[in-house]
Design an enzyme around this catalytic site. Structure first.
Site, PDB file in Angstrom:
ATOM      1  N   LYS A  13       0.790  -1.155  -0.020  1.00 36.74           N
ATOM      2  CA  LYS A  13      -0.033   0.170   0.049  1.00 36.74           C
ATOM      3  C   LYS A  13       0.944   1.213   0.036  1.00 36.74           C
ATOM      4  O   LYS A  13       1.908   1.043   0.015  1.00 36.74           O
ATOM      5  CB  LYS A  13      -0.795   0.019   1.254  1.00 36.74           C
ATOM      6  CG  LYS A  13      -1.778  -1.168   1.204  1.00 36.74           C
ATOM      7  CD  LYS A  13      -2.776  -1.143   2.462  1.00 36.74           C
ATOM      8  CE  LYS A  13      -3.785  -2.299   2.615  1.00 36.74           C
ATOM      9  NZ  LYS A  13      -4.576  -2.188   3.610  1.00 36.74           N
ATOM     10  N   TYR A  53     -12.901  -2.278  -3.961  1.00 34.39           N
ATOM     11  CA  TYR A  53     -13.257  -2.238  -2.675  1.00 34.39           C
ATOM     12  C   TYR A  53     -14.891  -2.231  -2.753  1.00 34.39           C
ATOM     13  O   TYR A  53     -15.522  -1.762  -1.894  1.00 34.39           O
ATOM     14  CB  TYR A  53     -12.753  -1.156  -2.088  1.00 34.39           C
ATOM     15  CG  TYR A  53     -11.259  -1.269  -1.245  1.00 34.39           C
ATOM     16  CD1 TYR A  53     -11.178  -2.262  -0.557  1.00 34.39           C
ATOM     17  CD2 TYR A  53     -10.372  -0.475  -2.104  1.00 34.39           C
ATOM     18  CE1 TYR A  53      -9.725  -2.189  -0.076  1.00 34.39           C
ATOM     19  CE2 TYR A  53      -9.174  -0.396  -1.791  1.00 34.39           C
ATOM     20  CZ  TYR A  53      -8.754  -1.466  -0.826  1.00 34.39           C
ATOM     21  OH  TYR A  53      -7.735  -1.765  -0.364  1.00 34.39           O
ATOM     22  N   ASN A 120      -1.611   0.030   6.989  1.00 35.49           N
ATOM     23  CA  ASN A 120      -1.033  -1.450   7.396  1.00 35.49           C
ATOM     24  C   ASN A 120      -0.363  -2.080   6.341  1.00 35.49           C
ATOM     25  O   ASN A 120      -0.253  -3.418   6.372  1.00 35.49           O
ATOM     26  CB  ASN A 120      -2.256  -2.382   8.143  1.00 35.49           C
ATOM     27  CG  ASN A 120      -3.326  -2.618   7.117  1.00 35.49           C
ATOM     28  OD1 ASN A 120      -3.281  -2.300   5.847  1.00 35.49           O
ATOM     29  ND2 ASN A 120      -4.358  -3.501   7.299  1.00 35.49           N
ATOM     30  N   HIS A 123      -1.807  -5.738   1.223  1.00 35.06           N
ATOM     31  CA  HIS A 123      -3.261  -6.304   1.297  1.00 35.06           C
ATOM     32  C   HIS A 123      -3.043  -7.529   0.686  1.00 35.06           C
ATOM     33  O   HIS A 123      -1.953  -7.721  -0.055  1.00 35.06           O
ATOM     34  CB  HIS A 123      -3.957  -5.583   0.239  1.00 35.06           C
ATOM     35  CG  HIS A 123      -5.029  -6.358  -0.201  1.00 35.06           C
ATOM     36  ND1 HIS A 123      -6.478  -6.606   0.354  1.00 35.06           N
ATOM     37  CD2 HIS A 123      -5.127  -6.953  -1.342  1.00 35.06           C
ATOM     38  CE1 HIS A 123      -7.111  -7.278  -0.555  1.00 35.06           C
ATOM     39  NE2 HIS A 123      -6.375  -7.560  -1.447  1.00 35.06           N
ATOM     40  N   GLU A 134      -9.741 -10.006  -7.944  1.00 33.51           N
ATOM     41  CA  GLU A 134      -8.740  -8.687  -7.703  1.00 33.51           C
ATOM     42  C   GLU A 134      -7.677  -8.876  -8.804  1.00 33.51           C
ATOM     43  O   GLU A 134      -7.209  -7.723  -9.246  1.00 33.51           O
ATOM     44  CB  GLU A 134      -7.983  -8.877  -6.170  1.00 33.51           C
ATOM     45  CG  GLU A 134      -9.075  -8.794  -5.334  1.00 33.51           C
ATOM     46  CD  GLU A 134      -8.559  -9.073  -3.634  1.00 33.51           C
ATOM     47  OE1 GLU A 134      -9.318  -8.597  -2.823  1.00 33.51           O
ATOM     48  OE2 GLU A 134      -7.545  -9.603  -3.573  1.00 33.51           O
TER      49      GLU A 134
END
Length: 142
Positions: A13, A53, A120, A123, A134
């Site tokens: 990310k 998302y 974080n 992913h 995805e």
């Protein structure tokens, strides 16, 4: 439990990319024995993120998440290996980096930055179905 070779999408990310952690994350993936099948670095547009998302649309964290994920470059990777979906998720650690165990990517490299969304670092797809969907979004030619 499956012994079939799987593929999974992994994203480093914007927070991980900005901190220069892409090499560390990729190194841990390769050390685990998974193969890097495809890799690209770019800043994702909002349309791609909306598709990725889609199940979260309308939730309070959706807009801040899309803002965060479109804030800078990501490293998008397809990995392959036996049970790599489960394996990478274990390698990544708990979603909350404060609660993630030492030895995991999030446990060793992440922390709470007090932001509206959890930055974080990574992913990883959560199932073979999610991985297929995805990978199609991030690597449509694969």
């Amino acid at each position: 439990m499956t012994t079939q070779t799987e593929r999974s999408l992994v994203l480093v990310k914007p927070d991980g990319f900005e901190r220069g952690l892409t090499g560390e994350v990729l190194g841990r993936i390769e050390t685990k024995g998974y193969v890097l099948v495809a890799l690209d670095i770019f800043t994702p547009d909002r349309d791609r993120l909306a598709e990725h998302y889609a199940e979260h649309e309308g939730k309070p964290f959706y807009a801040p998440l899309v803002d965060f994920m479109s804030s800078g470059p990501v490293t998008a990777v397809v990995i392959e290996g036996q049970r790599c979906i489960e394996g990478f998720r274990a390698l990544a650690g708990a979603t909350d980096p404060t609660a993630a165990l030492p030895g995991t990517i999030r446990g060793d490299l992440g922390r709470d930055w007090g932001q509206q969304v959890q930055a974080n670092i990574v992913h990883g797809s959560d199932s073979p179905e999610s991985a297929a969907r995805e990978i199609g979004i991030w690597f449509p030619d694969l």
